[in-house]
Design a protein around this motif. Structure first.
Motif, PDB file in Angstrom:
ATOM      1  N   LYS A 167      -7.127 -21.779 -38.565  1.00 47.59           N
ATOM      2  CA  LYS A 167      -6.384 -20.811 -37.750  1.00 47.59           C
ATOM      3  C   LYS A 167      -5.389 -21.446 -36.776  1.00 47.59           C
ATOM      4  CE  LYS A 167      -9.585 -19.661 -34.031  1.00 47.59           C
ATOM      5  NZ  LYS A 167     -11.015 -19.711 -34.265  1.00 47.59           N
ATOM      6  N   ASN A 168      -5.609 -22.692 -36.409  1.00 45.29           N
ATOM      7  CA  ASN A 168      -4.639 -23.332 -35.511  1.00 45.29           C
ATOM      8  C   ASN A 168      -3.620 -24.186 -36.256  1.00 45.29           C
ATOM      9  OD1 ASN A 168      -5.721 -22.189 -33.191  1.00 45.29           O
ATOM     10  ND2 ASN A 168      -7.407 -23.674 -33.278  1.00 45.29           N
ATOM     11  N   ARG A 169      -3.727 -24.205 -37.563  1.00 42.63           N
ATOM     12  CA  ARG A 169      -2.746 -24.959 -38.359  1.00 42.63           C
ATOM     13  C   ARG A 169      -2.585 -24.254 -39.703  1.00 42.63           C
ATOM     14  NH1 ARG A 169      -5.786 -29.633 -40.840  1.00 42.63           N
ATOM     15  NH2 ARG A 169      -7.942 -29.128 -40.567  1.00 42.63           N
ATOM     16  N   LEU A 170      -1.834 -23.189 -39.607  1.00 43.97           N
ATOM     17  CA  LEU A 170      -1.721 -22.285 -40.758  1.00 43.97           C
ATOM     18  C   LEU A 170      -1.010 -22.935 -41.951  1.00 43.97           C
ATOM     19  CD1 LEU A 170      -0.969 -18.950 -38.886  1.00 43.97           C
ATOM     20  CD2 LEU A 170      -3.108 -19.639 -39.992  1.00 43.97           C
ATOM     21  N   TYR A 171      -0.143 -23.915 -41.662  1.00 41.18           N
ATOM     22  CA  TYR A 171       0.511 -24.630 -42.778  1.00 41.18           C
ATOM     23  C   TYR A 171      -0.556 -25.275 -43.665  1.00 41.18           C
ATOM     24  CZ  TYR A 171       3.051 -28.398 -45.178  1.00 41.18           C
ATOM     25  OH  TYR A 171       3.542 -29.273 -46.118  1.00 41.18           O
ATOM     26  N   ASP A 172      -1.520 -25.950 -43.021  1.00 39.19           N
ATOM     27  CA  ASP A 172      -2.609 -26.560 -43.787  1.00 39.19           C
ATOM     28  C   ASP A 172      -3.445 -25.486 -44.494  1.00 39.19           C
ATOM     29  OD1 ASP A 172      -1.735 -28.992 -43.014  1.00 39.19           O
ATOM     30  OD2 ASP A 172      -3.378 -29.430 -41.617  1.00 39.19           O
ATOM     31  N   GLY A 173      -3.571 -24.340 -43.838  1.00 39.14           N
ATOM     32  CA  GLY A 173      -4.295 -23.232 -44.463  1.00 39.14           C
ATOM     33  C   GLY A 173      -3.637 -22.811 -45.770  1.00 39.14           C
ATOM     34  N   GLU A 174      -2.313 -22.769 -45.771  1.00 42.37           N
ATOM     35  CA  GLU A 174      -1.564 -22.425 -46.990  1.00 42.37           C
ATOM     36  C   GLU A 174      -1.789 -23.484 -48.086  1.00 42.37           C
ATOM     37  OE1 GLU A 174       0.004 -19.637 -47.576  1.00 42.37           O
ATOM     38  OE2 GLU A 174       1.532 -19.152 -46.073  1.00 42.37           O
ATOM     39  N   ILE A 175      -1.809 -24.762 -47.647  1.00 38.12           N
ATOM     40  CA  ILE A 175      -2.024 -25.841 -48.622  1.00 38.12           C
ATOM     41  C   ILE A 175      -3.428 -25.710 -49.230  1.00 38.12           C
ATOM     42  CG2 ILE A 175      -2.300 -28.348 -48.907  1.00 38.12           C
ATOM     43  CD1 ILE A 175      -0.132 -28.712 -46.775  1.00 38.12           C
ATOM     44  N   ALA A 176      -4.421 -25.506 -48.353  1.00 37.25           N
ATOM     45  CA  ALA A 176      -5.807 -25.392 -48.843  1.00 37.25           C
ATOM     46  C   ALA A 176      -5.928 -24.195 -49.781  1.00 37.25           C
ATOM     47  CB  ALA A 176      -6.763 -25.257 -47.660  1.00 37.25           C
ATOM     48  N   TYR A 177      -5.232 -23.117 -49.442  1.00 42.36           N
ATOM     49  CA  TYR A 177      -5.262 -21.933 -50.309  1.00 42.36           C
ATOM     50  C   TYR A 177      -4.628 -22.242 -51.679  1.00 42.36           C
ATOM     51  CZ  TYR A 177      -3.599 -17.641 -52.432  1.00 42.36           C
ATOM     52  OH  TYR A 177      -3.308 -16.656 -53.350  1.00 42.36           O
ATOM     53  N   ALA A 178      -3.420 -22.823 -51.651  1.00 47.92           N
ATOM     54  CA  ALA A 178      -2.748 -23.144 -52.919  1.00 47.92           C
ATOM     55  C   ALA A 178      -3.616 -24.094 -53.742  1.00 47.92           C
ATOM     56  CB  ALA A 178      -1.378 -23.770 -52.641  1.00 47.92           C
ATOM     57  N   ASP A 179      -4.279 -25.024 -53.055  1.00 44.64           N
ATOM     58  CA  ASP A 179      -5.159 -25.970 -53.740  1.00 44.64           C
ATOM     59  C   ASP A 179      -6.322 -25.238 -54.420  1.00 44.64           C
ATOM     60  OD1 ASP A 179      -6.138 -28.971 -53.951  1.00 44.64           O
ATOM     61  OD2 ASP A 179      -7.863 -27.739 -53.371  1.00 44.64           O
ATOM     62  N   SER A 180      -6.847 -24.225 -53.745  1.00 45.86           N
ATOM     63  CA  SER A 180      -7.982 -23.494 -54.339  1.00 45.86           C
ATOM     64  C   SER A 180      -7.528 -22.759 -55.599  1.00 45.86           C
ATOM     65  CB  SER A 180      -8.584 -22.514 -53.324  1.00 45.86           C
ATOM     66  OG  SER A 180      -7.719 -21.400 -53.159  1.00 45.86           O
ATOM     67  N   VAL A 181      -6.290 -22.275 -55.597  1.00 45.48           N
ATOM     68  CA  VAL A 181      -5.783 -21.596 -56.793  1.00 45.48           C
ATOM     69  C   VAL A 181      -5.527 -22.613 -57.910  1.00 45.48           C
ATOM     70  CG1 VAL A 181      -3.995 -20.086 -57.723  1.00 45.48           C
ATOM     71  CG2 VAL A 181      -4.791 -19.758 -55.380  1.00 45.48           C
ATOM     72  N   LEU A 182      -5.057 -23.791 -57.519  1.00 46.40           N
ATOM     73  CA  LEU A 182      -4.882 -24.865 -58.506  1.00 46.40           C
ATOM     74  C   LEU A 182      -6.229 -25.180 -59.169  1.00 46.40           C
ATOM     75  CD1 LEU A 182      -3.299 -27.273 -59.820  1.00 46.40           C
ATOM     76  CD2 LEU A 182      -4.024 -28.632 -57.846  1.00 46.40           C
ATOM     77  N   ALA A 183      -7.275 -25.282 -58.342  1.00 47.73           N
ATOM     78  CA  ALA A 183      -8.609 -25.574 -58.883  1.00 47.73           C
ATOM     79  C   ALA A 183      -9.021 -24.482 -59.874  1.00 47.73           C
ATOM     80  CB  ALA A 183      -9.616 -25.684 -57.744  1.00 47.73           C
ATOM     81  N   GLY A 184      -8.717 -23.232 -59.519  1.00 50.15           N
ATOM     82  CA  GLY A 184      -9.049 -22.117 -60.409  1.00 50.15           C
ATOM     83  C   GLY A 184      -8.285 -22.204 -61.725  1.00 50.15           C
ATOM     84  N   PHE A 185      -7.053 -22.635 -61.650  1.00 56.35           N
ATOM     85  CA  PHE A 185      -6.236 -22.757 -62.854  1.00 56.35           C
ATOM     86  C   PHE A 185      -6.794 -23.859 -63.761  1.00 56.35           C
ATOM     87  CE2 PHE A 185      -2.266 -24.271 -65.038  1.00 56.35           C
ATOM     88  CZ  PHE A 185      -2.053 -23.128 -65.796  1.00 56.35           C
ATOM     89  N   VAL A 186      -7.218 -24.961 -63.141  1.00 55.76           N
ATOM     90  CA  VAL A 186      -7.833 -26.051 -63.917  1.00 55.76           C
ATOM     91  C   VAL A 186      -9.127 -25.550 -64.580  1.00 55.76           C
ATOM     92  CG1 VAL A 186      -8.991 -28.291 -63.693  1.00 55.76           C
ATOM     93  CG2 VAL A 186      -6.754 -27.938 -62.628  1.00 55.76           C
ATOM     94  N   THR A 187      -9.902 -24.756 -63.853  1.00 55.29           N
ATOM     95  CA  THR A 187     -11.133 -24.183 -64.422  1.00 55.29           C
ATOM     96  C   THR A 187     -10.797 -23.329 -65.643  1.00 55.29           C
ATOM     97  OG1 THR A 187     -12.096 -24.157 -62.232  1.00 55.29           O
ATOM     98  CG2 THR A 187     -13.163 -22.755 -63.880  1.00 55.29           C
ATOM     99  N   TYR A 188      -9.724 -22.558 -65.527  1.00 53.51           N
ATOM    100  CA  TYR A 188      -9.278 -21.733 -66.666  1.00 53.51           C
ATOM    101  C   TYR A 188      -8.955 -22.626 -67.870  1.00 53.51           C
ATOM    102  CZ  TYR A 188      -5.996 -19.087 -69.556  1.00 53.51           C
ATOM    103  OH  TYR A 188      -5.344 -18.516 -70.627  1.00 53.51           O
TER     104      TYR A 188
END
Ligand SMILES: [Zn+2]
Length: 666
Positions: A218-239
């Motif tokens: 919450k105090n570094r939303l840019y990193d939050g966006e990166i972590a979010y995009a990373d989680s979607v990347l992980a999901g894509f790899v799982t697919y």
């Protein structure tokens, strides 16, 4: 047969010449007799991704298991650099293996010249099914990135008409949405080899990660966006794993550029060429996890990615690349490459504001930035580029200057290709935080870039303009106005600030204030047709018809193809009782947009003002037929009939118009 050069010991300038002169044969590493293999190729580009904000790149404070696991299975390039800090320019360099100054797409909406083959075209010729899934309208092939869809069987552009006013699906798609679209397409196109490019835009500002990342970071939303995009990347790899494709596929993840985050006073990206925006992550997972866990420390470029893929797939030469295959770093060639490669940086974004474009060279532990106030950094002792050691007599400065002019000489001079950006497109660009004016962004407009202001001296102003745009997009008009006023304090003649403030005043109906700002902006750029048009609007609002006419005529003199300016000038003429002049303007507007019913209606009004009821009737009748519910048209038609003495028809049309209006009363 490609000519292999062991680069260790070869000095920077020479390396450049070698890398530019080499024609990609794709046959360097392995025996040409082996049959061509056709593994699936997945390219994931993550926007605005700083390498040093990723766990496997050394940031212990962020969780990026998706990228970390891919790095464990693949080769991680610790020092990869993009040649451009701008989204579409950088992506085109990834997708062509060419430097921006070679492919020529240095600004939004500039079409990619057809002679440069794109990644998808090369693979499609080899029987690949090709699909692209983008997260931002900046990569839409119908407006901002014309030509980028070449070679793709399916390119997931944004809807031509936005479904609603929300940012999502109008300007951006969440990574989850992009991945879901890609997976749906992949599932439907399962057979044969596939090349799919997936683009996650999320870390681009404004930073707005979805839950739980918004809370976790919450105090570094840019990193939050990166972590979010990373989680979607992980999901894509799982697919990919679920489909049984992962092991046999080549999976590449790369950032298109980084983010200033206040370093060098740059909040976002585009204006400068520091490592904060040029150093990007690059991970290449090969078939069957070959070279898993390898880390290459040598300096490489995002222009090297496509040559690597061409090398891996053994695709015959189709043209030249500025980059070179990275396989030579993996010990598969006769001589393993260890020395870094020269990385060039280029940005013309400052030109959009009338400031000097920048060029940089990063080589052998030094960074040189050519600017009105040039910079030289020793990256070994000063990795954050804080101490400028530039001196004109310095031997490395002279060497870097020679490298830059050498690379410039190789660029074929082509006619400036300003992109044709519609008014809606400009509004979208501004909503995305990209500012300035494309017509100012042509190096041909300025006699000598070094005479222009240095972006370093203007960065606070750029930050304020950017904040104003984001605030305006969020509906925070007071904040937007305050930021623009502060920008004007820094630079009272900033054309962007003056124009943006004038937009606010126009919208608020403060026409005199708007006119004042616009006159100041025009005093600096008298040939700025857009500003002159807005001045015309403001003066119409003030009731100054003669002034408005003059401004609109000026605007049309510099750009005769402006539909809105023609329409408004016609209305001004009509108010001035100059029916014939008004007709001319509406006819000209109809030449630009022949089907436009507002222009047809205005032309009919002008004809009636000139007592030409026959022509007006001839124009209005088909219009009334095609739009039977439009009371304005029917009413005007009634007046035309009355003018012709056809009283019965006039009466019928009048009562029809009245009925329509009654039905539409709230
Ligand atoms: Zn970008």
């Amino acid at each position: 047969m490609r000519h292999r050069v062991s680069l260790s010991g070869v000095q920077g300038a020479k390396k450049l010449i070698v890398s530019c002169a080499i024609w990609a044969t794709g046959l360097s590493a392995q025996s040409p007799q082996r049959p061509a293999s056709q593994p699936n190729v997945f390219l994931v580009t993550i926007d605005t991704l700083r390498a040093d904000h990723i766990h496997c790149y050394g940031d212990a404070s962020i969780q990026t298991p998706g990228l970390d696991n891919l790095a464990k299975d693949g080769v991680r390039f610790a020092q990869a650099f993009t040649p451009s800090p701008i989204t579409n320019t950088s992506h085109i360099s990834i997708l062509t293996g060419l430097l921006p100054s070679t492919h020529g797409v240095m600004d939004f909406a500039v079409p990619l010249p057809s002679e440069y083959p794109l990644w998808a075209e090369l693979l499609k010729k080899r029987g690949y099914h090709t699909g692209a899934f983008i997260g931002s309208i900046v990569l839409d092939s119908r407006n901002f990135a014309p030509g980028l869809n070449r070679g793709f069987d399916f390119y997931d552009d944004f809807p031509a008409v936005a479904p609603n006013k929300s940012r999502w699906e109008r300007l951006e798609r969440r990574a989850e949405d992009v991945a879901r679209r890609a997976e749906t397409w992949l599932t439907a196109n399962s057979g044969g080899p596939k090349f799919v490019w997936v683009h996650f835009y999320d870390p681009h500002d404004p930073y707005d990660p979805p839950p739980p990342f918004a809370q976790m970071y919450k105090n570094r939303l840019y990193d939050g966006e990166i972590a979010y995009a990373d989680s979607v990347l992980a999901g894509f790899v799982t697919y990919l794993k679920k489909k049984g494709w992962y092991d046999d596929s080549i999976v590449i993840v790369v950032g298109d550029h980084g983010e200033g985050l206040g370093e060098h006073h740059e909040e976002t990206h585009g204006a400068f060429l520091y490592d904060s925006t040029l150093h990007v992550p690059l991970i290449v997972k090969l078939q069957n996890q070959k070279h898993a866990g390898r880390v290459v420390e040598a300096q490489v470029r995002t222009t090297d990615i496509l040559p690597t893929v061409v090398d891996l797939l053994r695709i015959p030469p189709a043209g030249r690349f500025d980059g070179e295959s990275l396989l030579s770093f993996l010990g598969v060639a006769a001589a393993t490459e260890t020395a870094g490669r020269t990385a060039f940086g280029e940005t013309d974004y400052p030109l959009r504001f009338g400031w000097a474009p920048l060029r940089s060279v990063r080589d052998e532990g030094f960074k040189f930035i050519e600017a009105p106030k040039p910079e030289l950094y020793n990256l070994r002792s000063d990795p954050f580029e804080l101490t400028n050691n530039y001196a004109p007599w310095d031997a490395s400065v002279q060497k870097f200057r020679a490298m830059l002019s050498d690379s410039k000489r190789k660029i074929r001079v082509r006619a400036p290709s300003a992109g044709s950006v519609s008014k809606n497109t400009i509004a979208e660009l501004e909503a995305l935080g990209y500012l300035g004016r494309a017509d100012l962004a042509s190096s041909t407009n300025v006699p000598e870039p070094s005479l222009l202001p240095d972006a370093k001296d203007k960065i606070e102003q750029l930050n304020l303009l950017h904040q104003a745009m984001i605030a305006s997009e969020d509906g925070r008009d007071i904040d937007a106005r305050a930021a623009l006023e502060r920008a004007l304090e820094l630079d009272p003649i900033s054309p962007t600030a003056l124009r943006q403030l004038a937009d606010f005043e126009l919208e608020a109906g403060e026409f005199a204030k708007a006119a004042e700002h616009l006159k100041r902006a025009l005093a600096l750029h008298f040939d700025d047709s857009v500003t002159a048009f807005h001045l015309g609007q403001a003066l119409v609002g003030e009731g100054d018809l003669a002034g408005a006419r003059e401004a609109l005529e000026t605007s049309l003199k510099f750009n005769p193809m402006q539909f809105d300016a023609r329409l408004l000038l016609g209305q001004v003429c009509l108010d001035e009782k100059k029916a014939k002049a008004a007709e001319d303007q509406f006819e000209a507007a109809l030449l630009i947009e022949p089907q436009n019913s507002a222009a047809q209606l205005w032309l009919a009004k002008a004809q009636m003002a000139g007592k030409n009821f026959t022509e007006a009737t001839r124009r209005l009748e088909p219009l009334a037929k095609s739009q039977p519910q439009n009371a304005d048209i029917i009413e005007l038609l009634a007046q035309a009939y009355a003018g012709l003495g056809r009283e019965d028809e006039a009466e019928r049309a009048n009562s029809r118009a009245k009925a329509l209006r009654n039905n539409h009363k709230p």
